[in-house]
Design a protein around this motif. Structure first.
Motif, PDB file in Angstrom:
ATOM      1  N   GLY A  98      46.884  30.284  35.220  1.00 22.99           N
ATOM      2  CA  GLY A  98      46.112  29.175  35.760  1.00 22.99           C
ATOM      3  C   GLY A  98      46.161  29.107  37.273  1.00 22.99           C
ATOM      4  N   ASN A 117      50.206  18.338  39.622  1.00 22.23           N
ATOM      5  CA  ASN A 117      49.611  19.580  39.172  1.00 22.23           C
ATOM      6  C   ASN A 117      50.448  20.251  38.094  1.00 22.23           C
ATOM      7  N   SER A 118      49.780  20.892  37.156  1.00 21.24           N
ATOM      8  CA  SER A 118      50.459  21.710  36.163  1.00 21.24           C
ATOM      9  C   SER A 118      50.535  23.145  36.677  1.00 21.24           C
ATOM     10  N   GLN A 146      44.098  27.312  24.667  1.00 26.93           N
ATOM     11  CA  GLN A 146      44.406  27.099  26.071  1.00 26.93           C
ATOM     12  C   GLN A 146      43.440  27.928  26.924  1.00 26.93           C
ATOM     13  N   TYR A 171      41.569  28.673  31.052  1.00 19.31           N
ATOM     14  CA  TYR A 171      41.795  28.683  32.500  1.00 19.31           C
ATOM     15  C   TYR A 171      40.475  29.010  33.203  1.00 19.31           C
ATOM     16  N   ASN A 185      37.477  27.155  32.132  1.00 18.83           N
ATOM     17  CA  ASN A 185      37.219  27.518  30.733  1.00 18.83           C
ATOM     18  C   ASN A 185      36.560  28.880  30.570  1.00 18.83           C
ATOM     19  N   GLU A 207      51.144  19.216  31.434  1.00 16.59           N
ATOM     20  CA  GLU A 207      50.443  19.290  30.162  1.00 16.59           C
ATOM     21  C   GLU A 207      49.227  20.222  30.181  1.00 16.59           C
ATOM     22  N   ASP A 208      48.673  20.489  31.348  1.00 16.58           N
ATOM     23  CA  ASP A 208      47.441  21.278  31.408  1.00 16.58           C
ATOM     24  C   ASP A 208      47.623  22.707  30.910  1.00 16.58           C
ATOM     25  N   TYR A 209      48.833  23.252  31.105  1.00 11.83           N
ATOM     26  CA  TYR A 209      49.079  24.644  30.719  1.00 11.83           C
ATOM     27  C   TYR A 209      50.180  24.767  29.675  1.00 11.83           C
ATOM     28  N   GLN A 210      50.323  23.751  28.835  1.00 10.95           N
ATOM     29  CA  GLN A 210      51.470  23.715  27.923  1.00 10.95           C
ATOM     30  C   GLN A 210      51.387  24.734  26.790  1.00 10.95           C
TER      31      GLN A 210
END
Length: 397
Positions: free
Chosen positions: A151, A205-206, A267, A269, A272, A343-346
């Motif tokens: 990401g 930020n993630s 998931q 990046y 999308n 949480e964005d890249y969990q």
């Protein structure tokens, strides 16, 4: 390569190290091209996106300063957008950037006899969207390990102070593989916590980051290519005007729905445009697990599905599951360690792959994508699947 005595260098636009053979070679090329040497020399001072600037820095560290080591890590901090052009290591003052072809040539020179005379031990990218299968495949011959993110990277970049502290702890048993994993841990730990245990996520930020074993990239590329081949073969049916067997149409629509749903749940990046490869395969397995029952419940008008058709459907589902399992295993073998914060890249697992949603996104990228070494040499089936999928399979019949 002395963890007990770490040294930190700052590459600046002023106070550049004295002229090296790389400068003189470049000046000679400029003369042969009819350009003014003064202009070339100016470019050497200000343009960090040029190959010779990188090679000068490596030459300065290795030869001029004579810091010889058993292992070398080379980390690039700057702009990037995966395999897309016009942004990689972009130099703001000169508005230029490093092409992937030029960057590969630069790494080849660094590996050569006049500089390292070996592979780089760790190739790091403090840059956005570089932990892609397509980019790792480009660089697999030039380094043993790679550290990068699927990401986006916050503007603050890697936490180099924390990284230096982690590497300063003497560890005689630490090899390049261990150090690559330490880079991942140091970055994630610093992003997650401060010394008093409170969250210190930068601006909310993630982040994600992973360490690759580049010797395993080819096997992963083969598995991803086979997945594309299986998908394409299962969905490559004639158009409706040519006529469908009713059951074939049901199977086609259900397989298509399973891919769409898996893609949606996975998931992603780069706005999308890329998908976490392992997460996508895990989601695909979930969707396939109940596909056989859905054929009867969602399409009640198909009243007669004989044993042969049931067997055929089961075979198709198993073929896709097997291809997904091969990809999952290959990712696990290739990724030494993956971490995230936020949480964005969990659901990150270390490897992303180009998988756009729309025909437009694919078409405007296709010319660059098809020139990648991955696509030209081993990933043609994945590209063929993308061309079919975004142009036909995502539309109603």
């Amino acid at each position: 390569s002395n963890p007990g005595n770490p040294t930190r260098y700052l590459a600046a636009k002023t106070n550049r190290p004295s002229r090296t053979p790389w400068d003189r070679r470049r000046e000679e090329e400029a003369r042969n091209a009819g350009d003014g040497v003064e202009k070339e020399e100016e470019n050497l001072e200000i343009n960090s996106a040029q190959a010779y600037s990188i090679m000068n820095f490596v030459d300065w560290c290795v030869n001029e300063k004579s810091y010889k080591a058993d292992n070398y890590a080379l980390i690039f901090s700057g702009h990037s957008f995966g395999f897309h052009g016009h942004s990689f290591l972009r130099d703001e003052s000169s508005a230029s950037y490093m092409t992937k072809t030029k960057f590969k040539w630069t790494l080849e020179q660094i590996n050569g006899t006049k500089l390292l005379n070996r592979k780089i031990s760790i190739l790091g990218f403090d840059s956005c969207v570089m932990s892609m299968l397509e980019t790792a495949y480009e660089f697999r011959e030039f380094a043993d390990f790679m550290v990068a993110s699927e990401g986006s990277i916050p503007n603050a970049g890697w936490s180099y102070g924390n990284i230096i502290r982690k590497l300063s702890v003497k560890d005689d048993a630490a090899d390049a593989k261990t150090v690559a994993q330490k880079l991942v841990r140091a970055y994630v730990e610093r992003h997650k916590y401060t010394e008093n245990g409170k969250s210190s996520a930068i601006g909310g930020n993630s982040i994600d980051i992973s360490a690759w074993d580049l010797s395993k990239v080819r096997s992963l590329a083969v598995a991803a290519n086979e997945l594309g081949k299986v998908f394409h073969s299962k969905l490559n049916l004639p158009t409706k005007k040519d006529g469908f067997d009713e059951v074939d149409l049901v199977v086609y629509e259900q397989l298509n729905r399973a891919i769409l749903q898996s893609h949606w749940n996975s998931q992603t990046y780069m706005h999308n445009q890329c998908v976490d490869l392992k997460d996508f395969c895990l989601q695909m397995r979930i969707e396939l697990s109940c596909l056989g029952n859905q054929v009867m419940t969602i399409f009640p008008e198909v009243t007669q599905i004989d044993n042969e058709v049931r067997s055929n459907l089961a075979t198709q589902i198993q073929d896709i599951k097997n291809a997904c399992d091969s990809v999952i295993e290959a990712v696990d073998n290739c990724i030494l360690l993956c971490g995230f914060s936020g949480e964005d890249y969990q659901f990150s697992n270390g490897v992303s792959l180009f998988f756009p949603w729309s025909e437009l996104s694919y078409v405007i990228t296709r010319s660059r994508y098809e020139k990648l070494e991955f696509t030209e040499t081993i990933g043609r089936n994945w590209d063929d699947f993308l061309a079919f999928y975004v142009c036909l399979a995502t539309k109603r019949l």
